[in-house]
Write a protein that holds these residues in place. Sequence first.
Motif, PDB file in Angstrom:
ATOM      1  N   LEU B  90      61.455  59.352  57.358  1.00 13.83           N
ATOM      2  CA  LEU B  90      61.566  60.721  57.874  1.00 13.83           C
ATOM      3  C   LEU B  90      61.364  61.752  56.759  1.00 13.83           C
ATOM      4  N   HIS B  91      61.904  61.469  55.590  1.00 18.02           N
ATOM      5  CA  HIS B  91      61.894  62.483  54.538  1.00 18.02           C
ATOM      6  C   HIS B  91      60.753  62.320  53.539  1.00 18.02           C
ATOM      7  N   ASN B  92      60.108  61.158  53.530  1.00 12.41           N
ATOM      8  CA  ASN B  92      59.134  60.932  52.463  1.00 12.41           C
ATOM      9  C   ASN B  92      57.727  60.556  52.900  1.00 12.41           C
ATOM     10  N   ILE B  93      57.591  60.073  54.130  1.00 11.57           N
ATOM     11  CA  ILE B  93      56.273  59.546  54.523  1.00 11.57           C
ATOM     12  C   ILE B  93      55.814  60.174  55.839  1.00 11.57           C
ATOM     13  N   GLY B  94      54.543  60.550  55.859  1.00 14.89           N
ATOM     14  CA  GLY B  94      53.945  61.010  57.113  1.00 14.89           C
ATOM     15  C   GLY B  94      52.986  59.946  57.603  1.00 14.89           C
ATOM     16  N   PHE B  95      52.923  59.792  58.930  1.00 13.51           N
ATOM     17  CA  PHE B  95      52.047  58.747  59.493  1.00 13.51           C
ATOM     18  C   PHE B  95      50.977  59.364  60.388  1.00 13.51           C
ATOM     19  N   LYS B 169      55.732  63.209  50.599  1.00  9.16           N
ATOM     20  CA  LYS B 169      54.965  63.045  49.354  1.00  9.16           C
ATOM     21  C   LYS B 169      53.779  62.119  49.601  1.00  9.16           C
ATOM     22  N   LEU B 170      53.886  61.347  50.681  1.00  8.58           N
ATOM     23  CA  LEU B 170      52.860  60.327  50.937  1.00  8.58           C
ATOM     24  C   LEU B 170      52.495  60.337  52.419  1.00  8.58           C
ATOM     25  N   ILE B 171      51.178  60.295  52.672  1.00 15.95           N
ATOM     26  CA  ILE B 171      50.740  60.157  54.072  1.00 15.95           C
ATOM     27  C   ILE B 171      49.959  58.866  54.211  1.00 15.95           C
ATOM     28  N   LEU B 172      50.357  58.075  55.212  1.00 14.45           N
ATOM     29  CA  LEU B 172      49.677  56.813  55.487  1.00 14.45           C
ATOM     30  C   LEU B 172      48.909  56.981  56.791  1.00 14.45           C
ATOM     31  N   ALA B 173      47.633  56.712  56.725  1.00 15.93           N
ATOM     32  CA  ALA B 173      46.804  56.876  57.929  1.00 15.93           C
ATOM     33  C   ALA B 173      46.102  55.557  58.210  1.00 15.93           C
ATOM     34  N   PHE B 199      47.398  70.592  48.615  1.00 18.82           N
ATOM     35  CA  PHE B 199      48.860  70.425  48.564  1.00 18.82           C
ATOM     36  C   PHE B 199      49.300  69.255  47.679  1.00 18.82           C
ATOM     37  N   GLY B 200      48.344  68.496  47.196  1.00 18.99           N
ATOM     38  CA  GLY B 200      48.676  67.400  46.275  1.00 18.99           C
ATOM     39  C   GLY B 200      49.373  66.232  46.951  1.00 18.99           C
ATOM     40  N   THR B 201      49.349  66.198  48.278  1.00 22.32           N
ATOM     41  CA  THR B 201      49.978  65.087  48.998  1.00 22.32           C
ATOM     42  C   THR B 201      49.135  63.829  48.810  1.00 22.32           C
ATOM     43  N   THR B 202      49.795  62.732  48.525  1.00 24.35           N
ATOM     44  CA  THR B 202      49.079  61.469  48.346  1.00 24.35           C
ATOM     45  C   THR B 202      48.680  60.923  49.718  1.00 24.35           C
ATOM     46  N   PHE B 203      47.425  60.504  49.830  1.00 22.89           N
ATOM     47  CA  PHE B 203      46.960  59.906  51.089  1.00 22.89           C
ATOM     48  C   PHE B 203      46.578  58.450  50.814  1.00 22.89           C
ATOM     49  N   LEU B 204      47.067  57.564  51.654  1.00 17.67           N
ATOM     50  CA  LEU B 204      46.602  56.185  51.629  1.00 17.67           C
ATOM     51  C   LEU B 204      46.086  55.884  53.038  1.00 17.67           C
ATOM     52  N   ILE B 205      44.788  55.662  53.103  1.00 16.60           N
ATOM     53  CA  ILE B 205      44.139  55.552  54.415  1.00 16.60           C
ATOM     54  C   ILE B 205      43.509  54.172  54.547  1.00 16.60           C
ATOM     55  N   SER B 206      43.741  53.529  55.646  1.00 12.71           N
ATOM     56  CA  SER B 206      43.025  52.275  55.891  1.00 12.71           C
ATOM     57  C   SER B 206      41.874  52.579  56.829  1.00 12.71           C
ATOM     58  N   SER B 207      40.735  52.059  56.500  1.00 11.75           N
ATOM     59  CA  SER B 207      39.574  52.343  57.353  1.00 11.75           C
ATOM     60  C   SER B 207      38.413  51.429  56.995  1.00 11.75           C
TER      61      SER B 207
END
Lengths: 414, 279
Positions: B90-95, B169-173, B199-207
């Motif tokens: 909830l506080h650290n990761i966006g999906f 801080k981290l978005i996982l897509a 915004f400097g948000t880290t993105f980790l994307i699987s694709s």
Amino acid sequence: MNQSTSTVINTILTVALRNLLAHRRRTFLTIGAIAVGLASLIFLWGFNEGLHRNMLGNFQDAIIGSIQIHHQGFFQHPELSKAIANPQKVVEALRQADVSRYSMRLESFGLAASDITTQGVMLIGMDPLREGEVTQLGKRIGIGRFLAPEDEYTLILGATTANNLQVKLGDEVIIIGYDRFGAMLAESFTLIGIITSGEMGLDKGMAITTLATLQEMVDMTDRITTVVISSEEKRVPSLTAELEAALQGDELEVMPWYSMFPVMKEWVTLHNGFLYLFLGVVLFIVLAGELNTMLISMLERTREFGVLMAIGTTGYQIAGILLVEAVVIGIVGILSGILLGYVIVLFSSNYGIDLSILLGSTSRFYVDPLIYPHLKLDHLGITSGVILIASIFAGLYPAWRASMLQPVEAIRNG
Amino acid sequence: MGNNQDSSIIYLRGLHKCYWVGTMPFPALHGLDLDIAPGEFAVVAGRSGSGKSTLLNIVGALESADSGRVEVLGQDILGMNSEQRTRFRLHNIGFVFQAYNLIRVFTARENVAYVCQLQGKSRKESMEIANHWLHEVEIGHLGYRRPDQLSGGQQQRVAVARALASNPKLILADEPTANLDSMTGRHLIRLMHELNHRFGTTFLISSHDPDVKQAAGRLIKLADGQIVESWEEVPEPPQSLSASCPANHLPLGERVRNYIKTRKQSRARKRRGGNQRRS
């Protein structure tokens, strides 16, 4: 509760309510099932209560009243030697208890004789004026009339007794009895009224005359054996206790109707037991129906719950969503059911429910054919409370299952 | 915590994960090591079944690993219980999910505000944050619409806004463009890239979408649960003919020439990247 907690609770409530509204048909069908179930229970309780009131009212109004006061042991063994020693003290106790509807009686056993045969009877001498405030015996005189204060040696018999004796209005009936010392007495009475109530206890074995006549016959002027009191049903237990306390030490027995005739009370309890059984069946249906709805709702939204968990909703919050939905369905169903049930009871209590088509003779059981349902708040409370608990239980299992979901599995398989 | 972890937002060592179907094992990750630095725009590529989604699920504290070390934002994910993981997410990761996965009964704005409210922010503040992010993803005017009134691309933008709204801080897509047409997918990736820069948000994307791989600041290639290639930089121009046509009004011949040209440039950059790594 701090602001952030209340915000989270509001959010959970919003999700739950929105979901209920999103599936209006299913929600309202479930609410409708609960409402109809509860309304039918309320009606049945009301009908049952009306029937009991009618029956118990008639039973008490017929002749026994709500409470009787006798000398100790008189009810089990009615003998003139067990007369109330100080009737004035009883009257004073009644006055202090704010009881105005009471009547004095003298009661004994005797034989009624005609030219043809004899019949054992309970001899009752009653005050014609006061009796009307306590019982409705006068209304059960089918042939002839009730006693008048100025009557002397007039007699009322039950229809069965009169029939057995083969006497009719105006005929002479000889009453043979005993005085308080056991000496045999006999007097001639004129039959002025015949009770045709259809109730076995009244129509057979009773010979009623004025209190003054019987007192004179058995040589017990100003003496009585029984004080009959009429009271509101709900006051009977407390009034009994109050009178018992006031008359303590006077060798008197204060007996409510249910102590004198426990079988009537037991019958009511048994009858209520059937209703509790029915309540159980309706509860099961409500529980099964709502559980089904909640389970379908939960299974349909497995994926959504998985997503909600993934983005930060805890298992408890997910369980909260489903529990709120179950409780809201329950509460709305209960409120609708109360409203519907109340309207039905109100309507039927105004017009009455006529059972004469179904039942040949209800008077045998002290029941009038026209029943007026009556709603008791404690019945309403119990039924509604139990259905609310059932609703919560219906939500518990799906809520528990949803809270145990694994986000990845739920998203993948939902 | 070692030095490696200090500079990484994601620190994975010796990660093993195996699924079981009855008595049949299906290995998903096989001793995987990975470091992602803050602010990276990393793409995990690989065939179906290569372990991309498993990797994201484990990093996102949605799933456990059989063994190995998983630290995200310096926190040992595997040592957390279910409740702690949920709070952590909830506080650290966006999906961002492949199938958007918005809450059907909420409007776009409410979907975005939901995570803020879960964090305990007031409804008013949450709505303001939601409005801000909906504007950032260029659908501020559609905030009142429900998911079923939005196109796939619009829904995925709402999902991106939702992922950003909790200030993670981290978005996982996970395959964010898989359900979108190529044009919409490219717009979405460009948008995510831009948000990463701003915004400097880290993105980790699987694709396995070439357009996504092309936009990656770092491309991590998975095969059979292991990293087989990892490039810090990949060619910017599009890799596919269809994706190379931002201006579909151009004549076909010119579009094909452009495509060949960009392919050549792409190969040259890739070669340069490989030489740098070897050296």
